[in-house]
Write an enzyme that holds these catalytic residues in place. Structure first.
Site, mmCIF file in Angstrom:
data_model
loop_
_atom_site.group_PDB
_atom_site.id
_atom_site.type_symbol
_atom_site.label_atom_id
_atom_site.label_comp_id
_atom_site.label_asym_id
_atom_site.label_seq_id
_atom_site.Cartn_x
_atom_site.Cartn_y
_atom_site.Cartn_z
ATOM 1 N N ILE A 63 3.790 5.730 39.118
ATOM 2 C CA ILE A 63 2.583 4.973 38.791
ATOM 3 C C ILE A 63 2.787 3.502 38.154
ATOM 4 O O ILE A 63 1.979 2.961 38.272
ATOM 5 C CB ILE A 63 1.653 5.867 37.844
ATOM 6 C CG1 ILE A 63 1.797 7.197 38.466
ATOM 7 C CG2 ILE A 63 0.550 5.230 37.360
ATOM 8 C CD1 ILE A 63 0.873 7.380 39.900
ATOM 9 N N GLY A 64 4.135 3.233 37.823
ATOM 10 C CA GLY A 64 4.183 2.050 37.338
ATOM 11 C C GLY A 64 5.294 1.537 36.219
ATOM 12 O O GLY A 64 6.545 1.171 36.513
ATOM 13 N N SER A 65 5.082 2.447 35.255
ATOM 14 C CA SER A 65 6.104 2.233 34.057
ATOM 15 C C SER A 65 7.280 3.010 34.029
ATOM 16 O O SER A 65 6.941 4.269 34.569
ATOM 17 C CB SER A 65 5.532 2.172 32.806
ATOM 18 O OG SER A 65 4.956 3.548 32.564
ATOM 19 N N GLU B 195 8.140 -2.246 34.423
ATOM 20 C CA GLU B 195 7.252 -2.945 33.427
ATOM 21 C C GLU B 195 8.008 -2.942 32.051
ATOM 22 O O GLU B 195 7.391 -2.703 31.045
ATOM 23 C CB GLU B 195 5.933 -2.419 33.298
ATOM 24 C CG GLU B 195 5.172 -1.924 34.425
ATOM 25 C CD GLU B 195 3.819 -1.156 34.450
ATOM 26 O OE1 GLU B 195 3.459 -0.851 33.148
ATOM 27 O OE2 GLU B 195 3.474 -0.678 35.409
ATOM 28 N N HIS C 95 -5.339 3.733 39.782
ATOM 29 C CA HIS C 95 -4.820 4.979 39.311
ATOM 30 C C HIS C 95 -5.759 5.369 38.133
ATOM 31 O O HIS C 95 -6.520 4.549 37.400
ATOM 32 C CB HIS C 95 -3.418 4.583 38.677
ATOM 33 C CG HIS C 95 -2.917 5.910 37.797
ATOM 34 N ND1 HIS C 95 -2.708 7.198 38.481
ATOM 35 C CD2 HIS C 95 -2.971 5.998 36.550
ATOM 36 C CE1 HIS C 95 -2.323 8.093 37.538
ATOM 37 N NE2 HIS C 95 -2.499 7.424 36.259
ATOM 38 N N TRP D 201 -10.255 -0.484 26.822
ATOM 39 C CA TRP D 201 -9.426 -0.296 25.997
ATOM 40 C C TRP D 201 -8.997 -1.444 25.015
ATOM 41 O O TRP D 201 -7.808 -1.565 24.378
ATOM 42 C CB TRP D 201 -7.980 0.115 26.630
ATOM 43 C CG TRP D 201 -8.217 1.407 27.149
ATOM 44 C CD1 TRP D 201 -9.263 2.269 27.249
ATOM 45 C CD2 TRP D 201 -7.205 2.122 28.110
ATOM 46 N NE1 TRP D 201 -8.868 3.546 28.081
ATOM 47 C CE2 TRP D 201 -7.665 3.271 28.507
ATOM 48 C CE3 TRP D 201 -6.076 1.701 28.448
ATOM 49 C CZ2 TRP D 201 -7.053 4.164 29.325
ATOM 50 C CZ3 TRP D 201 -5.461 2.830 29.447
ATOM 51 C CH2 TRP D 201 -5.733 4.124 29.659
ATOM 52 N N HIS E 69 3.124 13.970 30.496
ATOM 53 C CA HIS E 69 3.103 13.979 28.827
ATOM 54 C C HIS E 69 3.803 15.148 28.259
ATOM 55 O O HIS E 69 3.641 15.254 27.126
ATOM 56 C CB HIS E 69 1.675 13.816 28.650
ATOM 57 C CG HIS E 69 0.870 12.769 28.973
ATOM 58 N ND1 HIS E 69 -0.017 12.807 30.326
ATOM 59 C CD2 HIS E 69 0.649 11.731 28.045
ATOM 60 C CE1 HIS E 69 -0.485 11.426 30.463
ATOM 61 N NE2 HIS E 69 -0.105 10.803 29.331
ATOM 62 N N CYS F 175 1.006 9.832 35.849
ATOM 63 C CA CYS F 175 0.770 8.885 35.212
ATOM 64 C C CYS F 175 2.152 8.096 34.652
ATOM 65 O O CYS F 175 3.205 8.433 35.467
ATOM 66 C CB CYS F 175 0.257 9.234 33.576
ATOM 67 S SG CYS F 175 -0.731 7.810 33.013
ATOM 68 N N ASP G 245 -4.733 -0.591 38.159
ATOM 69 C CA ASP G 245 -5.110 0.636 37.214
ATOM 70 C C ASP G 245 -6.401 0.547 36.718
ATOM 71 O O ASP G 245 -6.825 -0.293 36.017
ATOM 72 C CB ASP G 245 -4.106 0.965 36.198
ATOM 73 C CG ASP G 245 -2.648 1.271 36.947
ATOM 74 O OD1 ASP G 245 -2.547 1.744 37.887
ATOM 75 O OD2 ASP G 245 -1.731 1.113 35.886
#
Length: 767
Positions: free
Chosen positions: A442-444, A495, A652, A572, A705, A737, A610
């Site tokens: 997802i990216g990071s 990232e 996402h 956010w 998570h 995620c 995202d």
């Protein structure tokens, strides 16, 4: 007239709870040491409230992880899959519910997590079965009330409302509705209240925010049943029925009919409800008015708040009105006093702000203004408040005519790709040449303590820019090599240069400012530091291009450009309240559009924008959805539509209920959408299948998570469920995620297993 606080941040002014939780999970501190940190935070919060002359101090607003999970644990609403670890200590089992458990041959998935109403806070979703029984396992509300009392504080215990608790949950078997569990849960709820009354509690706050939602006839009847029985059982106890995040609207008569002593309403989100409620409020009820914003950072307009309070006072009498925060201050940063770096937050902007500690002062000052009982300190507070509000209305920092003109010039063409998805899919398949079931993340990637120390030292001026960037490039290259070795198809740069997916962009956009200690809780130990939108937004220079370009130069495989979408950046952030949110969102969309176009020019052919907060921003009432979709989805399309058909746009979305917004998701027209699916065991895919969602989709196959590492068999099982409802050509394989909060060891194992899953499926389906 009394002052009433609904709740206070529990993370600590320097995120002490986050650090203690993570140390406990890592086995570095004991349970007693964890409780010592928690107790210090509780006492500190009550002292602040007492010093600010708050009359009704909340207790049981503290949580180690989540207040809904607290209630589930208290009433033993623990899913049966956790039975093998019921011998753990209460804290260990509590955290296992939140994070999953994988030890000693036992592997249990965590409880599902989703957004708390339309906020960026996540709660743990209760799981219910037909005829489920409840019992009092741990009386947290009583323990916290007694702890406060033993430390010299008389408090108002806060209880999650019984109906809201049930409505926030999910049925885990067919043939019943969770509201049917009212009669099973009510005796335990009464037991908790009885224990508080026996311990000396005179006032109890019951949070029922579901009263601002669309309710069925059955749900409304349940409200009447529960609170009639409760008040009959405790006739001398003062109950505050607390609503927030919106107006009561068609539930006004219901709320006013419930035989509880005080009704709290949110006048920040729904000022217009006051007149109707004043005209209908029974004479024996009091009214708590939420005039101080618990969800944003702007200073209160004292004159406006006083006007509202005086209107209520005139109608009801001074002893029937309470001055309050709109909702819990859980959603506010802790203390503006720590923001002393003028390079980060200028004095002009700082004077426009109030964090949780400052909001306590605002509440008590408003009361003193109404009662004409100001102290000298409060008189100065009132003077400074007026100066700051006047300054904000006229400040030259806020308005940018070029940005306003560009927004006004947007045409319908700017919100659409050149061709439809069917044509784009063929073009992108030829350009990218990806296998069936392509894999990506997802990216990071994990931000280790080492990476965070580089950023901290760079920000302190200890680490020179050139050396800092050399370290980051080395980390990016190592992550690219790992992804190549693991066999991932579409790579990410990791990232490592980013502190947060919104704050990182806020720091580079005009019209934004940020803080050093403005942390708020997102979930568990996850804290975010939302940037603050104070003026018109634009992008002065490219924000991500050189990092994506560097990563792409290291490999022949496609590397995704990673951006946060306009709706999520809006949601956010702490958003300016002097213009419609739709206008601010469109400004952000144009800034992201510029970045997308520049990424494409730099050779990036896969770009992820995202939007996990699209569902979160949905109004609480269905009648308001269409207007929201009209500007929110349009903003995403504006951000994504400046590229050629061969450039693949991903988005996402995570921890959202998609059932009621699937048409809007389809209207976003992203080439690929990745979604959280593992905690729901792919149940979220059903709505995509029923709708016949036309574009490509990556259902998350493991929960990031949780520290547990999923097996190939587990992920294959989930993908087979996906294959049963989504065309194989349209399926991707990815985590739920981003992996920023995880450790490398577990991340590498999980991603290797994920790629092995893809290989098995390709072999099975002859790809």
């Amino acid at each position: 007239m009394k002052t009433n606080l609904l709740g206070y941040p529990r993370i600590g002014e320097k995120r002490e709870l986050k650090k203690a939780n993570e140390a406990f999970w890592a086995g570095k501190i004991s349970e007693d040491e964890l409780f010592d940190v928690a107790n210090t935070i509780r006492i500190h919060n009550w002292k602040l409230q007492k010093e600010a002359n708050i009359d009704l101090l909340p207790s049981n607003d503290f949580s180690f992880y989540d207040q809904v999970l607290d209630f589930s644990f208290s009433v033993n609403a623990i899913p049966s899959r956790f039975a093998p670890i019921d011998n753990l200590s209460d804290m260990e089992l509590y955290f296992a519910l939140a994070r999953g458990y994988q030890k000693n041959g036992i592997d249990i998935t965590a409880v599902e997590m989703t957004k708390w109403f339309d906020t960026n806070y996540h709660y743990l979703v209760p799981e219910f079965t037909k005829n489920q029984s409840f019992k009092l396992r741990y009386n947290k509300a009583l323990a916290e009330y007694q702890f406060a009392k033993n430390n010299g504080f008389e408090t108002k215990p806060v209880l999650l409302g019984l109906i809201t608790y049930l409505l926030l949950g999910k049925e885990k078997e067919d043939g019943f509705h969770r509201i049917e569990l009212v009669e099973n849960l009510l005796p335990v709820y009464k037991q908790i209240v009885q224990s508080l009354v026996d311990a000396g509690a005179k006032t109890i706050q019951i949070d029922e925010p579901c009263l601002v939602l669309d309710l069925t006839k059955t749900e409304k009847e349940a409200y009447k049943q529960v609170y009639t029985i409760l008040k009959e059982a405790f006739p001398t106890t003062e109950f505050i029925l607390t609503t927030y995040f919106g107006a009561l609207e068609d539930n006004t008569d219901l709320a006013l009919s419930l035989p509880l002593d005080v009704l709290h309403i949110d006048l920040v989100r729904a000022e217009n409800q006051l007149d109707e409620i004043l005209s209908k409020l029974p004479k024996d009820k009091k009214l708590s008015l939420g005039v101080v914003d618990g969800r944003n950072v702007w200073i209160n307009d004292f004159q406006k708040s006083v006007t509202l309070i005086e209107k209520a006072q005139k109608a009801l009498g001074i002893d029937h009105v309470l001055v309050a925060s709109s909702c819990s201050l859980l959603h506010s940063p802790c203390n503006l006093e720590h923001e002393n770096n003028e390079k980060i937050l200028t004095p002009e902007i700082k004077q426009w702000l109030a964090f949780a500690k400052q909001k306590l002062v605002e509440i008590s000052t408003i009361k003193s203004l109404v009662t004409n009982d100001l102290t000298e300190v409060q008189r100065e507070t009132v003077t400074q408040n007026k100066k700051a509000n006047d300054n904000r209305k006229t400040s030259k920092l806020i308005h940018d005519e070029d940005v306003k003109s560009r927004v006004g010039a947007i045409t319908e063409k700017d919100a659409h790709r050149k061709s439809g998805f069917a044509q784009r899919q063929v073009i992108q398949e030829g350009a990218l040449k990806l296998p069936l079931f392509p894999t990506t993340t997802i990216g990071s990637f994990p931000q280790t303590q080492e990476v965070r120390s580089w950023r901290a030292n760079f920000n302190k001026g200890v680490l020179p820019l050139e050396e800092y960037e050399t370290l980051l490039k080395k980390e990016i290259e190592e992550s690219i090599r790992f992804q190549e070795d693991a066999g991932i198809d579409v790579l990410v740069h990791g990232e490592f240069e980013r502190n947060d997916m919104v704050e990182y962009f806020g720091e580079q956009l005009k019209g934004y400012t940020f803080t050093k200690f403005g942390w708020v809780q997102s979930y568990g130990s996850r804290c975010v530091k939302p940037p603050i939108i104070y003026g018109d937004v634009s992008r002065p220079t490219p924000m991500t291009v050189r990092w994506s370009q560097f990563a792409q130069s290291l490999t022949s495989l496609p590397v995704k450009g990673m951006l946060t979408g306009p709706v999520t950046i809006l949601q956010w952030s702490f958003v300016r309240d002097d213009q419609p949110r739709s206008v601010t969102c469109t400004q952000i969309a144009l800034a992201i559009r510029d970045e997308v176009v520049d990424l494409e020019k730099a050779g990036i052919k896969v770009i992820q924008i995202d939007e996990p907060a699209v569902r979160e921003g949905l109004p609480l009432r269905r009648k308001d959805w269409e207007a929201y979709y009209n500007w929110a989805i349009r903003a995403f399309r504006i951000s994504a539509s400046g590229v050629e058909d061969s450039t693949q746009i991903h988005t996402h979305m995570c921890y959202s209920e998609f059932n009621d917004m699937i048409e809007a998701i389809a209207d976003m027209d992203a080439d690929v959408i990745t979604i959280e699916c593992s905690r729901s065991q792919m149940d979220l895919l059903d709505v995509f299948a029923e709708f016949k969602y036309p574009n490509e989709i990556g259902p998350g196959v493991y929960d990031i998570h949780s520290p547990r590492v999923p097996s190939v068999e587990e992920m294959t099982f989930l993908m087979e469920k996906a294959i049963g409802v989504i065309p194989k050509r349209n399926l991707w394989i990815n985590p739920d995620c981003g992996l920023k909060t995880r450790h490398w060891e577990e991340t590498k194992k999980a991603l290797v297993a994920m790629v092995d899953t893809a290989k098995e499926l390709r072999a099975k389906y002859n790809a």
